[in-house]
Design an enzyme around this catalytic site. Sequence first.
Site, PDB file in Angstrom:
ATOM      1  N   ASP A 109      -4.595  30.579  10.535  1.00 35.64           N
ATOM      2  CA  ASP A 109      -5.979  30.889  10.547  1.00 35.64           C
ATOM      3  C   ASP A 109      -6.592  30.080  11.583  1.00 35.64           C
ATOM      4  O   ASP A 109      -7.794  29.645  11.519  1.00 35.64           O
ATOM      5  CB  ASP A 109      -6.669  30.809   9.102  1.00 35.64           C
ATOM      6  CG  ASP A 109      -6.639  29.739   8.519  1.00 35.64           C
ATOM      7  OD1 ASP A 109      -6.217  28.533   9.006  1.00 35.64           O
ATOM      8  OD2 ASP A 109      -6.672  29.561   7.171  1.00 35.64           O
ATOM      9  N   GLU A 131       1.408  33.994   6.247  1.00 32.81           N
ATOM     10  CA  GLU A 131       0.257  33.392   5.633  1.00 32.81           C
ATOM     11  C   GLU A 131      -0.709  34.310   5.699  1.00 32.81           C
ATOM     12  O   GLU A 131      -1.932  33.853   5.853  1.00 32.81           O
ATOM     13  CB  GLU A 131       0.074  31.885   5.761  1.00 32.81           C
ATOM     14  CG  GLU A 131      -0.635  31.173   4.809  1.00 32.81           C
ATOM     15  CD  GLU A 131      -0.899  29.864   5.140  1.00 32.81           C
ATOM     16  OE1 GLU A 131      -2.043  29.736   5.945  1.00 32.81           O
ATOM     17  OE2 GLU A 131      -0.299  28.978   4.517  1.00 32.81           O
ATOM     18  N   GLU A 145     -12.143  29.058   9.980  1.00 33.03           N
ATOM     19  CA  GLU A 145     -10.702  29.692   9.488  1.00 33.03           C
ATOM     20  C   GLU A 145     -10.906  31.043   8.723  1.00 33.03           C
ATOM     21  O   GLU A 145     -10.049  31.828   8.718  1.00 33.03           O
ATOM     22  CB  GLU A 145      -9.988  28.927   8.603  1.00 33.03           C
ATOM     23  CG  GLU A 145      -9.479  27.440   9.292  1.00 33.03           C
ATOM     24  CD  GLU A 145     -10.218  26.429   9.530  1.00 33.03           C
ATOM     25  OE1 GLU A 145     -11.557  26.796   9.102  1.00 33.03           O
ATOM     26  OE2 GLU A 145     -10.003  25.506  10.061  1.00 33.03           O
ATOM     27  N   HIS A 225     -10.427  16.552   7.261  1.00 35.48           N
ATOM     28  CA  HIS A 225     -10.721  16.978   8.438  1.00 35.48           C
ATOM     29  C   HIS A 225     -11.655  18.315   8.745  1.00 35.48           C
ATOM     30  O   HIS A 225     -11.896  18.557   9.816  1.00 35.48           O
ATOM     31  CB  HIS A 225      -9.140  17.363   9.233  1.00 35.48           C
ATOM     32  CG  HIS A 225      -8.511  18.570   8.749  1.00 35.48           C
ATOM     33  ND1 HIS A 225      -9.097  20.019   9.459  1.00 35.48           N
ATOM     34  CD2 HIS A 225      -7.516  18.829   7.836  1.00 35.48           C
ATOM     35  CE1 HIS A 225      -8.169  20.933   8.928  1.00 35.48           C
ATOM     36  NE2 HIS A 225      -7.341  20.337   7.844  1.00 35.48           N
ATOM     37  N   ARG A 227     -13.779  21.200   9.518  1.00 32.34           N
ATOM     38  CA  ARG A 227     -15.199  21.425  10.451  1.00 32.34           C
ATOM     39  C   ARG A 227     -16.407  21.441   9.536  1.00 32.34           C
ATOM     40  O   ARG A 227     -17.410  20.918   9.996  1.00 32.34           O
ATOM     41  CB  ARG A 227     -15.087  22.299  11.324  1.00 32.34           C
ATOM     42  CG  ARG A 227     -14.432  22.046  12.721  1.00 32.34           C
ATOM     43  CD  ARG A 227     -14.186  23.245  13.517  1.00 32.34           C
ATOM     44  NE  ARG A 227     -13.201  22.929  14.652  1.00 32.34           N
ATOM     45  CZ  ARG A 227     -13.750  22.559  15.881  1.00 32.34           C
ATOM     46  NH1 ARG A 227     -14.743  22.730  16.239  1.00 32.34           N
ATOM     47  NH2 ARG A 227     -12.648  22.213  16.610  1.00 32.34           N
ATOM     48  N   HIS A 258      -6.745  11.898  10.388  1.00 34.72           N
ATOM     49  CA  HIS A 258      -6.806  12.989  11.833  1.00 34.72           C
ATOM     50  C   HIS A 258      -7.177  12.318  12.925  1.00 34.72           C
ATOM     51  O   HIS A 258      -8.153  11.746  13.000  1.00 34.72           O
ATOM     52  CB  HIS A 258      -7.565  14.162  11.271  1.00 34.72           C
ATOM     53  CG  HIS A 258      -7.347  15.520  12.210  1.00 34.72           C
ATOM     54  ND1 HIS A 258      -7.836  15.497  13.355  1.00 34.72           N
ATOM     55  CD2 HIS A 258      -6.686  16.669  11.555  1.00 34.72           C
ATOM     56  CE1 HIS A 258      -7.474  16.860  13.707  1.00 34.72           C
ATOM     57  NE2 HIS A 258      -6.969  17.545  12.714  1.00 34.72           N
TER      58      HIS A 258
END
Length: 445
Positions: A109, A131, A145, A225, A227, A258
């Site tokens: 995604d 997936e 995503e 990580h 967003r 990250h």
Amino acid sequence: MAIKTSTRPDSGPDRTVLVIYGTRPEAIKMAPVVRELAASPFFRPVVAVTGQHRSMLDQVNNLFGIVPDVDLDVLQQGQTLAGVTTRSLGGLEAAITEIQPHIVIVQGDTTTTFTGALAAFYLGVPVAHLEAGLRTNDPTSPFPEEINRRLTTQLADLHLAPTPTSRDNLLAEGVKPDTVLVVGNTVIDSLLWVVKEPVPKDDPLLAELERNASGDRPVLLVTAHRRESWGEPMRNIGKALAQLATERPDLLIVFPIHRNPTVRGAIMPAVSGLTNVVVSDPADYTAFAHLMSRATIVLTDSGGVQEEAPSLGKPVLVMRDNTERPEGVDAGTVALVGTDPRRIVDGVGRLLDEPAAYAAMAEAVNPYGDGGAARRSVAALAHYFGLGPPVDEFVPRFRPPVGPATIGVPRQARTAVGRSASRASTGATDDHQPVQVNQIHPERT
Ligand code: UD1
Ligand code: UDP
């Protein structure tokens, strides 16, 4: 040894499968598919990476011996979503036009996933989505995503769902049942492979654990990580870690962070100088698998880590308010703690202080895969082209396929937390030079 992708001789009936990915988790989850395609009598894999990630992507390709045929190298520091989208879409259009694949396969995604599917669709090339079918039903979480995977569903011709739940999500949206197959998640194929790899001798984080976390010292392994957590939620994660480290000097917090500067900027001020918090550049996948094996608890907002850690018998606390992976929660191995510092601190504290609570989560099951997901995916592609029989679906097993594992470093006398961590080397730079605690390096682009 490098996997041969497009270098295989073009032997007549082979179908060319263009495998597109761009970030670390996509690479980890695509690698078993590339291997399986390369071994198949029906297919000729060609690998195109966008380079949405750079060193985090290259680490995985190197580990699995994959040499991409096309590398768009789109990464820019602090890249925007539109920037990654436009650079990837244009580059992938050119790659697909040149390669003329019979099918494109994308995973997950990310922006690379969506643009790979869109570029193929524009050029009339069928799309397989690995997936497929994960949903939170909240377009803002995970962001972007949830929308990337919904858009990819609209563009895909073959939907390779990891679990029965994800298949049901697709069917509920009206996706044709005969285009959906439950294959399991290829992340478990990769994990089962990587945990058999030798413990990396020169990894600085593993060396740190060997020095300071032998015996039964509790280890909290952290990744973050997302967003949608940038800003205050991410700063709150830093605050929670600082509180845990201060209140529990015996706890060793290990955080391979990250490379995103936004993430680092939010976390680092809170944890700098805390001697029992070890922050380093991202760990190689092999090292990270061994870190998960050694961890007492995993605290994360990662999708892939949510799927992997239960296979190793590790309780997972997820720093999000929802998850598209409800199977782990239903099975009792994963719990959502959000990003409120109090909930994070309480969640970790309960697992550390209450053996029954810990045992309940550590004993839990793994519904994500059995190591056969790539094989089923490639068999599904063969069936799609009329080259093979229908494929038996993955049926979740209700036992961890790997089982609790240990890190493989010898037991040795426990070292005082402050003394040991303050003098330790912990981070890996791109050229694998150790750096000091809490010193991390930006990506060189
Ligand atoms: C991306 C995906 C996310 C996935 C995550 C896995 C999107 C929109 N996001 O998020 O779905 O869960 O990868 O980690 O597709 N950077 C480097 N070197 C690297 C990787 C990243 O320096 O190897 C830095 C760069 O400054 C870059 C920033 O991280 O601009 C963000 O990378 P990006 O791919 O845009 O987003 P992620 O948060 O990594
Ligand atoms: N991982 C890794 N090194 C690290 C942290 C994570 O190799 O330092 C692996 C982890 O085992 C998992 C994947 O990276 O397979 C998860 O990637 P990430 O959390 O970046 O993305 P997500 O899964 O959330 O999309």
